[in-house]
Design an enzyme around this catalytic site. Structure first.
Site, PDB file in Angstrom:
ATOM      1  N   LYS A  94     -11.427  -0.802 -18.947  1.00  0.00           N
ATOM      2  CA  LYS A  94     -11.362   0.543 -18.373  1.00  0.00           C
ATOM      3  C   LYS A  94     -12.495   1.433 -18.850  1.00  0.00           C
ATOM      4  O   LYS A  94     -12.823   1.458 -20.037  1.00  0.00           O
ATOM      5  CB  LYS A  94     -10.045   1.213 -18.794  1.00  0.00           C
ATOM      6  CG  LYS A  94      -8.787   0.620 -18.165  1.00  0.00           C
ATOM      7  CD  LYS A  94      -7.563   1.390 -18.651  1.00  0.00           C
ATOM      8  CE  LYS A  94      -6.254   0.683 -18.341  1.00  0.00           C
ATOM      9  NZ  LYS A  94      -5.929   0.672 -16.915  1.00  0.00           N
ATOM     10  N   ARG A 178       4.300   3.865  -0.987  1.00  0.00           N
ATOM     11  CA  ARG A 178       4.929   4.312   0.264  1.00  0.00           C
ATOM     12  C   ARG A 178       4.038   5.318   0.974  1.00  0.00           C
ATOM     13  O   ARG A 178       3.878   5.279   2.196  1.00  0.00           O
ATOM     14  CB  ARG A 178       6.301   4.930  -0.020  1.00  0.00           C
ATOM     15  CG  ARG A 178       7.402   3.912  -0.233  1.00  0.00           C
ATOM     16  CD  ARG A 178       8.761   4.541   0.083  1.00  0.00           C
ATOM     17  NE  ARG A 178       9.857   3.650  -0.197  1.00  0.00           N
ATOM     18  CZ  ARG A 178      10.272   2.682   0.617  1.00  0.00           C
ATOM     19  NH1 ARG A 178       9.643   2.477   1.757  1.00  0.00           N
ATOM     20  NH2 ARG A 178      11.285   1.911   0.283  1.00  0.00           N
ATOM     21  N   GLY A 248       1.201  -3.039 -17.407  1.00  0.00           N
ATOM     22  CA  GLY A 248       0.578  -2.493 -18.605  1.00  0.00           C
ATOM     23  C   GLY A 248       1.464  -2.685 -19.798  1.00  0.00           C
ATOM     24  O   GLY A 248       1.650  -3.786 -20.312  1.00  0.00           O
TER      25      GLY A 248
END
Lengths: 307, 201
Positions: A94, A178, A248
């Protein structure tokens, strides 16, 4: 097309690296798989043995970043290199949002994918990194279609939901997926006249909006991230349309990481088979405790980072 | 003759792209995740993906032995990238316990072309594919170190073997399924048709 047998022809192109097809194609190879956060070589091996398709190398899993507070930054290059050495599957790492120098460092270390991540403290409140400037592909988080397309316009080769990392609560990832799916479905029904206004409304380039309208999906791979803690969570995200799952804190903050990791891999492949998900869910020991997202103050919500 | 039914091993990887390419090459394409689904197809594609993951899941869900049996029995099979690794009789540098289906007498080296930053595109002339060279998309791709006498080398890149055929088994280091050029899949569909013909007579 010529009718001669092509094996007599000489290849004309010189090899091209860092093309969109190579970057996006890499993410295509991860589909149906689980990408796991790991903080050291030992965890990376556990993840690989459990069937992870890639690992995310970071110093602290999001649950600990939340607990510790302070500024969260790119991980120590030594630690990333140890993980690259330890496993043969792809290694991601990251960078902070907009911190293109961290991204340059990660590219120089040879990581396979860079996650420009809201889990770390943003370095730029206006701009994300120019991802076209890199050979290494990028994955970015998105909470809705406009955000996803803005990241793709900046060169992202893969999109994930943001979820609310480090909470063990899947509710935000569900909301984001969604949202993205609903907005894509709506675009499908638009005619050409409506796409210009839609692009304006989405604050995204018209060409990408048109492409999504035609494809009925993002032009890059879409994964879920944030809050997955159980096999059923992973299968839920896949049934909602995620092409794979990032996990994670959910694995290495649980009672039996190796077992839980393997169980989440099984449930991700057989996401539509409740019997297999049930078997995978048996006797996993304790899941991570988790945080209710509605008790999280606005300032501690990672999903609000990035623009 | 009816249209051949070709499965794509759907444990993990770029299954969708292979399904689309096979359909474009006039086959009926369907995902295969279970032994009973494998039993119903005339041929099988093992897609690109993570070879360690695909191998583990195949063992875990009881597919490895049925896969070996069908390939030994002559079912046409095509593997791209991770699929090529799965079809190799031997991996030079396997992860501990990494099993393959086998079927091609070759030794493959995983990630031989390097990590993602070294992934590349290059045109590749493939024996048996007419016309222009195909666009080879190589992603953390393997190459073939050596092949046995029964395996035919179909393509090389930079002095390394990147496409091989042995009988009804076909393998490429690269990913034709990512290009929209369906000629390699058409070659495989032809192999499946040829395999089915004697049975339907």
């Amino acid at each position: 097309m010529s009718s001669t047998l092509s094996h007599t022809a000489q290849p004309t192109d010189t090899p091209a690296t860092g093309t969109a097809r190579v970057k996006r194609g890499m993410a295509e190879q991860l589909k149906g798989g689980v990408i796991m956060d790991v903080v050291n070589a030992e965890q990376a091996k556990i993840a690989e043995d459990a069937g992870a398709v890639a690992v995310m190398a970071l110093e602290r899993v999001p649950a600990d970043i939340r607990k510790d507070g302070g500024v969260a930054r790119m991980s120590d290059p030594n630690m990333i290199e140890e993980i690259i050495e330890a496993v043969s599957i792809p290694v991601m790492a990251k960078s902070r949002i907009g911190h293109f120098v961290e991204a340059q460092v990660l590219q120089s270390l040879g990581v396979d994918y860079i996650d420009e991540s809201e889990v770390l403290t943003p370095a730029d409140e206006v701009n994300h990194s120019d991802k076209f400037a890199f050979t290494t592909p990028f994955v970015c988080g998105a909470t809705n279609l406009g955000e996803a397309l803005r990241r793709i316009a900046e060169g992202a080769a893969m999109i994930r939901s943001k979820g609310e990392a480090g909470t063990g609560n899947v509710v935000e990832a569900v909301r984001h997926l969604r949202q993205i799916k609903n907005e894509i479905a709506r675009l499908r029904g638009y005619d050409n006249n409506e796409l210009y206004a839609a692009a304006k409304e989405l604050r995204a380039p018209y060409e990408l909006v048109k492409e999504v309208s035609e494809l009925g999906k993002l032009p890059v791979v879409l994964f879920s991230a944030g809050g997955v803690a159980t096999p059923a969570d992973a299968a839920l995200m896949r049934q909602l349309g995620a092409e794979g799952v990032f996990v994670g804190s959910g694995i290495f903050k649980s009672g039996d990481p190796a077992k839980r990791a393997a169980a989440i891999v099984k449930a991700t492949t057989f996401f539509d088979d409740p019997k297999i998900i049930a078997d995978a869910s048996r006797n996993l020991g304790e899941a991570m405790v988790g945080i209710n997202c509605d008790t999280l103050p606005e300032t501690e919500r990672y999903a609000n980072r990035g623009w | 003759m009816s249209t051949p039914v070709i499965g794509v091993l759907a444990l993990q990887g770029d299954v969708r792209e292979h399904l689309i390419a096979l359909a474009a090459a006039d086959a009926v394409a369907r995902p295969v995740r279970r032994p009973e689904e494998l039993a119903e197809v005339d041929g099988l594609v093992i897609p690109g993906g993570e070879s360690t993951t695909i191998s583990k899941l195949a063992v875990l869900f009881g597919l490895m032995e049925p896969l070996r049996a069908r390939v030994r029995g002559g079912m046409p099979v095509y593997g791209s990238c991770a699929g090529m690794i799965m079809l190799a009789d031997k991996i030079l540098d396997p992860r501990s316990g990494q099993e393959t289906v086998g079927g091609i007498d070759m030794i493959v080296r995983r990630n031989a072309f390097g990590r993602q930053n070294e992934s590349f595109e290059a045109s590749v002339a493939v024996r048996g594919v007419e016309g222009e060279p195909v666009e080879g998309v190589f992603i953390r791709a393997p190459w073939v170190e050596s092949v046995g006498a029964r395996a035919e080398v179909l393509a090389e890149h930079g002095g390394h073997i990147v496409a091989v055929r042995q009988g009804n088994a076909l393998a490429t280091s690269f990913h034709p399924e990512l290009t929209g050029d369906h000629r390699v899949h058409a070659l495989f569909v032809d192999m499946v048709r040829a395999y089915r013909t004697p049975e339907s007579l």
